[in-house]
Design a protein around this motif. Structure first.
Motif, mmCIF file in Angstrom:
data_model
loop_
_atom_site.group_PDB
_atom_site.id
_atom_site.type_symbol
_atom_site.label_atom_id
_atom_site.label_comp_id
_atom_site.label_asym_id
_atom_site.label_seq_id
_atom_site.Cartn_x
_atom_site.Cartn_y
_atom_site.Cartn_z
ATOM 1 N N GLU A 283 0.849 -1.190 0.000
ATOM 2 C CA GLU A 283 0.000 0.000 0.000
ATOM 3 C C GLU A 283 0.885 1.240 0.000
ATOM 4 O O GLU A 283 2.024 1.222 0.487
ATOM 5 C CB GLU A 283 -0.901 0.030 1.251
ATOM 6 N N ASN A 284 0.355 2.328 -0.535
ATOM 7 C CA ASN A 284 1.045 3.612 -0.465
ATOM 8 C C ASN A 284 1.109 4.043 0.997
ATOM 9 O O ASN A 284 0.098 4.054 1.696
ATOM 10 C CB ASN A 284 0.285 4.656 -1.301
ATOM 11 N N PHE A 285 2.311 4.403 1.442
ATOM 12 C CA PHE A 285 2.490 4.731 2.856
ATOM 13 C C PHE A 285 1.577 5.883 3.294
ATOM 14 O O PHE A 285 1.018 5.863 4.388
ATOM 15 C CB PHE A 285 3.957 5.096 3.120
ATOM 16 N N ASN A 286 1.432 6.886 2.434
ATOM 17 C CA ASN A 286 0.626 8.058 2.798
ATOM 18 C C ASN A 286 -0.867 7.764 2.858
ATOM 19 O O ASN A 286 -1.634 8.559 3.394
ATOM 20 C CB ASN A 286 0.896 9.203 1.806
ATOM 21 N N ASP A 287 -1.286 6.618 2.292
ATOM 22 C CA ASP A 287 -2.699 6.252 2.311
ATOM 23 C C ASP A 287 -3.079 5.468 3.567
ATOM 24 O O ASP A 287 -4.263 5.220 3.806
ATOM 25 C CB ASP A 287 -3.053 5.420 1.068
ATOM 26 N N LEU A 288 -2.097 5.053 4.357
ATOM 27 C CA LEU A 288 -2.376 4.252 5.548
ATOM 28 C C LEU A 288 -2.823 5.163 6.686
ATOM 29 O O LEU A 288 -2.163 6.160 7.008
ATOM 30 C CB LEU A 288 -1.127 3.466 5.951
ATOM 31 N N MET A 289 -3.940 4.825 7.280
ATOM 32 C CA MET A 289 -4.525 5.688 8.295
ATOM 33 C C MET A 289 -4.106 5.303 9.709
ATOM 34 O O MET A 289 -3.769 6.145 10.519
ATOM 35 C CB MET A 289 -6.062 5.638 8.185
ATOM 36 N N ASP A 290 -4.115 4.026 10.030
ATOM 37 C CA ASP A 290 -3.879 3.587 11.410
ATOM 38 C C ASP A 290 -2.850 2.459 11.413
ATOM 39 O O ASP A 290 -3.173 1.308 11.191
ATOM 40 C CB ASP A 290 -5.196 3.115 12.031
ATOM 41 N N VAL A 291 -1.589 2.827 11.639
ATOM 42 C CA VAL A 291 -0.503 1.845 11.637
ATOM 43 C C VAL A 291 0.128 1.825 13.030
ATOM 44 O O VAL A 291 0.531 2.856 13.555
ATOM 45 C CB VAL A 291 0.560 2.195 10.577
ATOM 46 N N LYS A 292 0.199 0.627 13.609
ATOM 47 C CA LYS A 292 0.788 0.481 14.937
ATOM 48 C C LYS A 292 1.781 -0.675 14.936
ATOM 49 O O LYS A 292 1.538 -1.712 14.322
ATOM 50 C CB LYS A 292 -0.296 0.213 15.982
#
Length: 353
Positions: A283-292
């Motif tokens: 996925e495009n990094f800037n499109d990721l909303m909630d990464v933990k």
């Protein structure tokens, strides 16, 4: 007196006696056109070279490094006067080094003048003035216009990341210099516990380095200008580029929305393996909303595969010795009784490749 004058005039025919000159004309060769020579050059010519980087001062400015022999030949060509009537000109320039700062140069020329083949030769000397160029002078004086600070979000950057950032910075600077940007140099690189600081001779070089590192790793950067003085009535600024590498690196176990993945690479895109299904994730990094971040591959522990059924497997928790049921990822090829690698997270237990 008259005889001496006649002899001098004879020898003015480009170094030939009058009979020799007539013979050259018969053969279709002469080195004189009217009362002018085919080629002329001062007995001594001068060039300026930087002893540190090899740059050459030409046409009022310092230019990129050249082979020393090429510099000598070009210097002679720049000072060579060729008769305007000459056509189909062939030059043979042979330099011979005399010492550290002097070259003896022999020049041969052939040309066609109104159908007559003409030849000439001369000797000159090139003297080198060794002078420190503007760029080397600034480097030795500690000059810089910007600082690129390489750090990482919520972690320390790895040595591999820092080494790669150094390589990228040097490559970007080298490409800029090849395009004629003489101030595109790296003054120094300072190693710190939290990362590295790259001091650059041009502020725009700092931005170019940040963009190149973003292409390789992802991340983000900000700019902070600081007024340091004035020159010719204009304000002078030094810019600090605060670059932050992404929080996640290869081997991290992260949750992306409702998906748990093992990160394989993180740049403009995050790619990895979906640990529940075993399928590839990107996925495009800037499109990721909630990464933990849930853990690291190094946190994995061995466990025994107890049973399998269709897309479900059971593993023995090595801490509680309880049987836990999890989905079977596509990459798993083990059989009951085999030892496999699992990682325990707040979202549950996952099998690793």
């Amino acid at each position: 007196m008259a005889e001496r004058h006649t002899q001098k005039t004879d020898r003015d025919l480009n170094g030939m006696s009058f009979p020799e000159f007539l013979e050259h004309i018969k053969q279709g060769k002469t080195s004189l056109i009217g009362d002018k020579k085919l080629i002329e050059c001062p007995l001594v010519v001068y060039t300026r070279i930087c002893p540190t980087c090899g740059s050459v001062f030409k046409k009022g400015k310092w230019q990129s490094r050249q082979d020393e022999s090429d510099v000598i030949i070009e210097c002679v060509k720049d000072n060579l006067i060729i008769n305007k009537q000459a056509q189909d000109i062939e030059l043979e320039i042979t330099p011979k080094q005399l010492d550290y700062s002097r070259y003896a140069v022999h020049v041969k020329a052939k040309a066609n003048i109104e159908g007559v083949q003409t030849e000439a030769a001369l000797d000159t000397e090139v003297r080198i003035s060794w002078e420190t160029c503007d760029t080397c002078s600034r480097i030795s004086g500690g000059y810089f216009e910007g600082i690129v600070q390489i750090r990482a979000d919520k972690r320390l950057p790895t040595q591999e990341e820092l080494d790669r950032c150094r390589e990228i910075a040097k490559d970007v600077a080298a490409r800029s210099r090849e395009k004629g940007e003489r101030l595109a140099f790296i003054a120094k690189i300072v190693e710190l516990d939290e990362g590295i600081d790259i001091y650059v001779g041009q502020s725009k070089l700092g931005k170019q380095i940040c963009r190149a590192i973003t292409d390789a790793f992802g991340g983000r950067f900000s700019e902070s200008p600081k007024l340091v003085g004035q020159k010719n009535g204009e304000d002078l600024y030094r810019i600090t580029f605060a670059f932050r590498l992404p929080e996640f690196v290869r081997g991290d176990i992260v949750s992306v929305d409702d998906t748990v993945i093992e990160v394989q690479s993180c740049g403009k895109h995050v790619s990895g393996i979906d640990l529940e299904t075993g399928r590839r994730f990107i996925e495009n990094f800037n499109d990721l909303m909630d990464v933990k971040k849930l853990g690291r591959r190094q946190d994995a522990v061995p466990a025994v595969l107890v049973a399998e059924e269709d897309k479900i497997i059971q593993v023995l928790d090595p801490e509680t010795y309880e049987t836990v049921t999890v989905k079977r990822p596509e990459f798993l090829s083990a059989e009951p009784g085999d030892e496999i690698k699992i990682i325990k997270t707040v979202k549950g237990i996952y099998v690793l490749r």
